[in-house]
Write a protein that holds these residues in place. Structure first.
Motif: not given
Lengths: 408, 408
Positions: B78, B101-102, B105-106, B108-109, B244-246, B249
């Motif tokens: 992430x 797929x993970x 998933x990450x 997409x978020x 950065x969105x986080x 991280x």
């Protein structure tokens, strides 16, 4: 062995009397040397359940959802905020120190609308100020820091949860610096989500963030549940609300993992869990109230010594944390040179400060395994000697005498 | 002590022959019992620098930016994706298993636009397929999994970095399951960002994610730097691109912390760092090529035994990982009952599977500390006995004999 692989781990002995991390209790480190278990081994999931039960006691709560976030304390903060707050949601923050600013920083990145109660570093918010701000801003979430080590102040929280509920607001508090050292009365305060860390009064290493979540907050978070495509299972449905912006910090998925569903998310950090579990056992064996009293006594003893040396304390006397104390660096004293001498000659670490207090304030911690008489006395004696060696005038011997009188 | 505090940590002995976590090397656990250091203690920052140097060797790279993300392996994934990818950016993903797929998933978020190269579980992408997809989609970032334990397949990566550079694309690869067990040739492959974990072939506990970042990716990430208000310092400027969105991280801030600037971000997870450092020392003492050969030998030996029992392997023979093997559960055999008996009677854990393979495939790992002859032989003998006890017909003794012949 080639020197390019370096020598084995063998850190110098340090007495860590700063704002954390502090020395870990040796029992915590020994527990961490146990070998791995598979993550769905019944013995491992039993350890997870026991850890939940232990941290309910540590957080003084009945909350079912009480577990660990796998990261350092700020991972717990981000997990809480990103799971509670949707982009565009209004969040009200108390900003009275570095960690209040961190809440703001995290919430901004989530895309929240920030409303804040801004106070000078060294002050705390009153209930009246909080109520006014709740009425004015009508936020969805209220968030604050319990003990902000950057200012050494503790925000009073009695009544804050009730106020938030009165106005239909979800509440979050970070207790990284206070958990296991000052009362964290989750249920009595009525705070919905509370997260902490291990490396301060819990006397463990940094790297695990205990968290507790009320049922009403859990319901809100579960409405944002979105199970990974690779592990979807029958009977587990996605929620109706906006997906959480982070996968790693998606507390809905983390709860599914810690629940009897055991839906795989991350691989639980086994060794850190062993450490978190042992740290909680040690704290509960001592008794939380006894532990809080020990912290009060250690900081009272430290303060008696500091004042006897004619040092001036930083911040509001009425709201001092009982596990870390801020001290104005006296005029003419080179604060960093003192810290270096403390470390190199005495093996004692004390803390510097951040932001507006950088270079002006020291911070001395009395936390967890180090909130004990002999470490406070040794720290005071060393500080006196270092100040004297820099030519700073002070009454010799007064600090330790005063401290001994305070903690007879 | 009250029973409500539970007994001390004392896990049952397990031989963890699943897809990870596996047993940690005892030297790693012993290194983790060393006491804390302050996070800016010169001895601590020296350990951080040494850890960077060790992981450069592990990742086979010259990248300056090689360090640890404080969380489990998916925290590294992430951190890489959220730091590289801005909302609206196009990302091309290989999806051929749960961990592909993970990635999706990450991403997409994060709000990325997802383009994917979707393959059946058990297959890998060819260079031609990757080049076609790069040409078709013109993504900003390409991401894939090196070894996806959910399928036991290893994606070939020779030439992939060069292709990405040809099309001006940044590249990311997750090597959680292969680091320290199969060649991870970061620089030879030309992959920009590579992240892993400790709990598989590195023979450490889960909870730390080593990562390496090329200079060009670091430049891209640094253009998104946004320093926290509470710790802004002279000479450290915010970048021009989207924040950065986080916060946790934000690799730009994490790099500032691991650089000589030492700008405080999180508190480094000291104990996990000790473990990561020791795990790398052990791997380098053995020698990476010798270590890779040991994994190849262990999995060859396992496969010889499985085939001698007439078990059928899952997936594409040409692209099998050399540290985990998928096995079709034979018709009429209760796969979960076998796993339970393996654990309860023999103390051996083997893995189940996810998604479309759940209940149909077992996964047996030969990873790190457990990629050794005697553990493979013991696992084969136990599996034979458990199958026989369920009434499944198979040539008795053949598996261990074949394995012994393979690893004489």
């Amino acid at each position: 062995m080639s020197s390019s692989f370096f020598r084995q781990i063998d850190p110098p002995q340090r007495m860590l009397m700063g704002p954390g991390p502090i020395n870990a209790h040796p029992r915590v480190l020994r527990a961490m040397s146990a070998d791995m278990l598979g993550q769905f081994d019944p013995e491992m999931t039993e350890y997870m359940n026991e850890t939940m039960a232990l941290y309910r006691q540590i957080f003084m709560t009945q909350n079912q959802w009480t577990f660990l976030v796998d990261g350092t304390a700020r991972a717990g903060i981000e997990a809480a905020l990103v799971s509670l707050v949707e982009p565009g949601d209004k969040i009200l923050l108390v900003r009275a120190g570095r960690f209040g600013l961190l809440l703001s920083e995290i919430a901004e990145r989530i895309g929240a609308t920030i409303c804040s109660l801004d106070l000078p570093w060294g002050e705390v918010a009153t209930l009246a100020q909080i109520e006014d701000a709740l009425k004015t801003h009508k936020p969805k979430v209220f968030a604050c820091i319990h003990g902000d080590t950057s200012t050494t102040m503790a925000q009073p929280l009695d009544g804050v949860g009730a106020l938030c509920r009165k106005y239909g607001v979800l509440s979050y508090t970070d207790v990284t610096a206070t958990l296991g050292g000052m009362p964290v009365r989750t249920d009595a305060w009525g705070i919905d989500v509370v997260s902490g860390g291990l490396q301060k009064c819990m006397a463990g290493p940094p790297g695990s963030a205990p968290i507790t979540i009320s049922d009403r907050a859990a319901e809100h978070i579960m409405a944002r549940r979105h199970v990974e495509a690779g592990i979807r299972a029958e009977g587990v449905h996605n929620g109706s609300r906006a997906r959480i912006l982070s996968n790693y910090f998606d507390l809905a998925m983390v709860m599914d993992y810690w629940s009897e569903k055991r839906l795989n998310h991350h691989t639980e950090a086994t060794t850190m869990l062993y450490g978190a579990r042992e740290a909680a056992r040690i704290a509960l064996e001592e008794g939380l109230e006894a532990r809080f009293a020990r912290h009060v006594q250690a900081s009272s003893c430290l303060i008696a010594g500091l004042r006897a040396m004619n040092l001036r304390l930083f911040g509001n006397d009425a709201h001092r944390m009982s596990n870390v104390t801020g001290i104005w660096i006296p005029d003419g004293v080179d604060g960093e040179a003192i810290r270096t001498r403390m470390r190199d000659d005495f093996g004692i670490e004390i803390g510097t400060a951040f932001g507006p207090l950088a270079g002006r304030v020291w911070r001395i911690g009395t936390m967890g395994y180090n909130a004990v008489k002999h470490k406070v006395l040794l720290t005071l004696g060393a500080l006196e000697a270092c100040l004297a060696a820099q030519g700073h005038a002070l009454p010799r011997g007064a600090a330790v005498d005063a401290a001994l009188a305070d903690w007879p």
